[in-house]
Scaffold this motif. Structure first.
Motif, mmCIF file in Angstrom:
data_model
loop_
_atom_site.group_PDB
_atom_site.id
_atom_site.type_symbol
_atom_site.label_atom_id
_atom_site.label_comp_id
_atom_site.label_asym_id
_atom_site.label_seq_id
_atom_site.Cartn_x
_atom_site.Cartn_y
_atom_site.Cartn_z
ATOM 1 N N ASP A 49 43.621 49.159 39.185
ATOM 2 C CA ASP A 49 42.313 49.011 39.167
ATOM 3 C C ASP A 49 41.547 50.305 39.388
ATOM 4 O O ASP A 49 42.074 51.587 39.483
ATOM 5 N N ASN A 50 40.246 50.112 39.564
ATOM 6 C CA ASN A 50 39.307 51.232 39.418
ATOM 7 C C ASN A 50 39.347 52.203 40.716
ATOM 8 O O ASN A 50 38.988 53.398 40.680
ATOM 9 N N GLN A 65 42.871 39.317 42.530
ATOM 10 C CA GLN A 65 42.611 40.175 43.580
ATOM 11 C C GLN A 65 41.643 39.740 44.703
ATOM 12 O O GLN A 65 41.694 39.980 46.047
ATOM 13 N N ALA A 82 38.288 46.124 44.112
ATOM 14 C CA ALA A 82 38.667 46.119 42.707
ATOM 15 C C ALA A 82 37.389 45.541 41.844
ATOM 16 O O ALA A 82 36.979 44.568 42.081
ATOM 17 N N LYS A 83 36.889 46.526 40.962
ATOM 18 C CA LYS A 83 35.857 45.881 40.093
ATOM 19 C C LYS A 83 36.394 45.721 38.764
ATOM 20 O O LYS A 83 35.702 45.075 38.017
ATOM 21 N N LYS A 84 37.430 46.667 38.286
ATOM 22 C CA LYS A 84 37.747 46.655 36.886
ATOM 23 C C LYS A 84 39.307 46.921 36.837
ATOM 24 O O LYS A 84 39.963 47.726 37.661
ATOM 25 N N ILE A 85 39.948 46.080 36.120
ATOM 26 C CA ILE A 85 41.512 46.383 36.005
ATOM 27 C C ILE A 85 41.810 47.391 34.901
ATOM 28 O O ILE A 85 40.999 47.597 34.113
ATOM 29 N N GLY A 126 42.954 39.588 36.434
ATOM 30 C CA GLY A 126 43.192 40.315 37.462
ATOM 31 C C GLY A 126 42.397 40.069 38.633
ATOM 32 O O GLY A 126 42.802 40.276 39.729
ATOM 33 N N ILE A 127 41.265 40.393 38.397
ATOM 34 C CA ILE A 127 40.102 40.626 39.239
ATOM 35 C C ILE A 127 39.907 39.382 40.174
ATOM 36 O O ILE A 127 40.027 39.356 41.420
ATOM 37 N N ASN A 143 41.360 41.548 32.622
ATOM 38 C CA ASN A 143 40.398 41.980 33.742
ATOM 39 C C ASN A 143 39.994 40.877 34.198
ATOM 40 O O ASN A 143 39.961 40.706 35.709
ATOM 41 N N TYR A 200 49.278 48.436 40.748
ATOM 42 C CA TYR A 200 49.882 47.372 41.233
ATOM 43 C C TYR A 200 51.351 47.037 41.098
ATOM 44 O O TYR A 200 51.877 46.226 41.553
#
Length: 722
Positions: free
Chosen positions: A353-354, A201, A209-212, A197-198, A194, A359
């Motif tokens: 993501d959320n 992004q 995107a807030k959460k993977i 990844g964030i 997470n 991806y």
């Protein structure tokens, strides 16, 4: 006589019959045994519900102030459904799951028995950890271990007959905080992925995107055997696989079982199985015959990985229970029968993501397509750097028999992308300066991918890691294994790749992000070319080529596990905060210990079968032939053929005896090895050779002895009779 009648009545009452089930109201029964969001919404206050859901969505620590109302609601729901006990359910490193049941009772202040389930009991429990493997991280007398509630996986009811128990999914740690389970490393890997990844992004300009989110779908293969035939096989009962067995006349060579008509008895089993899985909220989607006779597969809809893993472990347990009600036995051993396909667990893995973005799904958006290519590149970097770790995470005694055999993937970790995507990556490798026209062409190539790739890619069934349109399918996982380990490592490899790409992008910070990304990808695809393979993974040429390329190709578990102890592997574990060095070493020791114990059990079982079942059968054959020869001689018709037969079976007796004695000698010598690793290496070499020699003699005896003397069900029966 009266006592015998009572016994007959008693045993008749104990017979468990298959349930009559109806699948006409799936949506009505789906999740009825789970503490689902609908139940939470009904049982909890609005404020408590929203705060609990926030914890589930964000992965942030639980607000302990809501634990008491959640515990009370869980208890009230469970008791209303007939539960009398609760258990913290966890995933020890030995494999499988573990549970200890406690009743919902305690003393009141006046000494009366009352029903109670407190916040403390929900959040944490203290099982005796002394008998769980720790890899030397604590002494046996240091028994304390803690289970802690994982609120991101819903509680559910365990139903066995009329008994119901509230099950609380948990992590399992030692009293010092050391990892003793497989769920904790997975959850830690999600946090690392997470974070990396964030950050990537954000570099791409993605602010939504807030959460993977990692989605997963384990395809579970398994064999089914008639319970009556299973009871004749000591090896199946003890080891989960056959140690002996001559090749049947008809195995899988006709290729008529794969996707063939499902046997009526199996349909009845599958209908009840689906019913029970749906009640537990497990979205079973597909069922079909597999390649080998009496081999089948069940596959779910994809879910968030944590839930998918828990559901797979539940499903394996439910499958065994339902099979018993149909007089069937299920084995999830990776290679229960020689000379036919083994069973795997193809783990489908995707990352997004959320917002619902995947991806690994090509898009009409140029930036999303850059994200798609960067995710491919990240995983390639991870596999190229840590391919040996991927092999190690699926290494055990059962899977060693499967990898590289029949349709199982080889032990060399390579990636299959399909012809179209391979051409696109080759084009990026060859590109010069990434002009607007070049970037537009590459984007159009990726946009075309769904239309072309989903039809024409993934024709290579020999690849361990295959891109299948919008996900990767990791095929090397064994049927009996917890998929958590493979998903954890895929997360870590992608984290490593994201981190590496992020550092390289920083060197191009003055350029347009799309241009910078393509320049980085050009280098990444060149560097990782060796792990991309589109050919036949079974071929000798690929094994030779892989050796020249420096790709790991561990032949067995003791060799594979060395990858965990490489300095770079330990650095990966520590940088991602998944395991520290001590925990890594403990993990390896636990795996080696499991391997050694499995081999010892198999070898001792083989010796016992040879001594107590096979040799007596040979003696009966000798006696029968000798009697026939004596009768012929008494009748004045001396038979040289019968006399020769007696000598042949006598030699067979001596051969089997000498070979099981050789296997016993290996077991005795193994005890003299100075450490666990050397013992494992010795058993993997000398032990397997000795067992193979004994099996050769026993299988030959099976084909020559009269059927009436053979003490166990043969392959032809095991693979055809239900």
């Amino acid at each position: 006589m009266r006592r015998q009648l009572r016994l007959r009545i008693f045993f008749k009452q104990k017979v468990v019959r298959p349930k009559e089930v109806s699948m006409s109201q799936i949506t009505k029964i789906f999740g009825e045994l789970t503490f689902s969001r609908a139940v939470m919404r009904e049982k909890l206050s609005h404020n408590t519900y929203e705060r609990l859901i926030s914890t589930i969505h964000t992965g942030n620590p639980l607000d302990e102030s809501i634990a008491e109302p959640v515990a009370h609601a869980m208890k009230e729901w469970a008791i209303a459904e007939g539960a009398t006990h609760f258990t913290h359910w966890f995933q020890p490193q030995r494999g499988g799951t573990a549970e200890k049941h406690d009743a919902f009772i305690t003393y009141s202040e006046t000494g009366d028995i009352i029903e109670r389930f407190s916040a403390k009991q929900l959040i944490q429990s203290e099982p005796d950890a002394s008998s769980f493997p720790s890899g030397g991280m604590r002494s046996t007398f240091e028994a304390r271990g803690y289970t802690a509630w994982d609120p991101t996986s819903p509680a559910f009811l365990l139903e066995t007959g009329n008994a119901k128990t509230l099950v609380i999914p948990c992590v399992f740690l030692s009293w010092t905080g050391a990892v003793l389970d497989l769920k904790t490393p997975f959850l830690r890997s999600m946090r690392a992925l997470n974070d990396a990844g964030i950050r990537l992004q954000r570099l791409l300009g993605n602010r939504l995107a807030k959460k993977i989110v990692v989605n997963c779908g384990p395809e579970q293969e398994y064999f089914v055997v008639s319970k009556k035939l299973y009871d004749t096989r000591q090896d199946l009962r003890i080891c989960g696989r056959t140690l002996f067995g001559a090749a049947p006349a008809k195995g899988q060579q006709m290729e008529d079982h794969y996707f063939g008509a499902i046997h009526p008895k199996m349909i009845k089993f599958m209908v009840e199985l689906d019913h029970e899985l749906y009640r537990r909220g497990i979205p079973a989607k597909t069922r079909h015959n597999e390649v080998s006779p009496n081999q089948f597969e069940i596959a779910p809809l994809y879910e968030e990985a944590n839930l998918a893993i828990d559901h797979n472990l539940q499903a394996m347990d439910v499958m065994r229970q339902v099979a018993m009600r149909h007089d069937l036995y299920i084995t999830m051993h990776e290679k229960p029968f020689a000379r036919v396909n083994g069973s795997g667990k193809h783990v489908n893995w995707s990352i997004g993501d959320n917002t619902g973005t995947n991806y690994l799904e090509p898009s009409a958006s140029p930036l999303k397509n850059i994200s798609f290519l960067l995710t491919l590149g990240a995983l390639m970097l991870g596999v190229d750097k840590f391919g040996g770790l991927l092999r190690a995470c699926v290494a055990d005694a059962g899977n060693d028999h499967r990898l590289g055999a029949s349709e199982a993937p080889p032990a060399i970790m390579s990636i299959y992308l399909g012809e179209y995507l391979t051409r696109l990556i080759d084009e990026i490798e060859r590109m010069g300066k990434p002009t607007e026209q070049v970037m537009a062409n590459i984007n159009m190539g990726v946009r075309n991918l769904p239309r072309i790739s989903k039809d024409y890619s993934d024709r290579n069934r020999t690849s361990p890691i295959a891109f299948t349109g919008n996900k990767f399918e990791f095929r090397a996982v064994g049927s009996s294994q917890n998929p958590s380990e493979s998903v954890t490592l895929l997360n870590q490899l992608c984290t490593y790749g994201f981190f590496t790409i992020e550092k390289r992008l920083a060197a191009h910070k003055d350029k347009d992000i799309r241009e910078s990304a393509l320049l980085v990808l050009k280098d990444v695809f060149k560097e990782t070319r060796r792990v991309r393979f589109e050919g036949n993974g079974y071929s000798e040429e690929w094994h030779k080529q892989a050796e020249k390329l420096g790709l790991p190709n561990a032949k067995n578990t003791p060799a594979a596990l060395n990858a965990f102890l490489e300095p770079e592997a330990i650095e990966l574990m520590e940088k991602t905060h998944v395991l520290n060095e001590r925990e890594v070493c403990a993990k390896v020791e636990i795996k080696l210990e499991n391997y050694v114990k499995t081999k010892e059990i198999e070898y001792k079982t083989a010796v016992n079968i040879a001594k107590t079942e096979i040799l007596p059968a040979v003696v009966r054959q000798i006696s029968a032939v000798a009697s026939a020869a004596a009768a012929a001689k008494a009748a004045g018709a001396t038979s040289k053929v019968l006399t020769a037969e007696v000598k042949k079976f006598d030699a067979m007796y001596s051969d089997i005896k000498s070979r099981f004695e050789a296997l016993e000698a290996v077991l005795n010598k193994a005890d003299d090895k100075e450490n666990l690793h050397k013992k494992a290496v010795y058993l993997a070499d000398a032990g397997e050779k000795a067992l193979s020699m004994l099996r050769e003699s026993v299988d030959q005896a099976e084909q020559l002895l009269a059927h009436e003397f053979w003490p166990m069900a043969k392959y032809q029966e095991l693979l055809t009779v239900l």
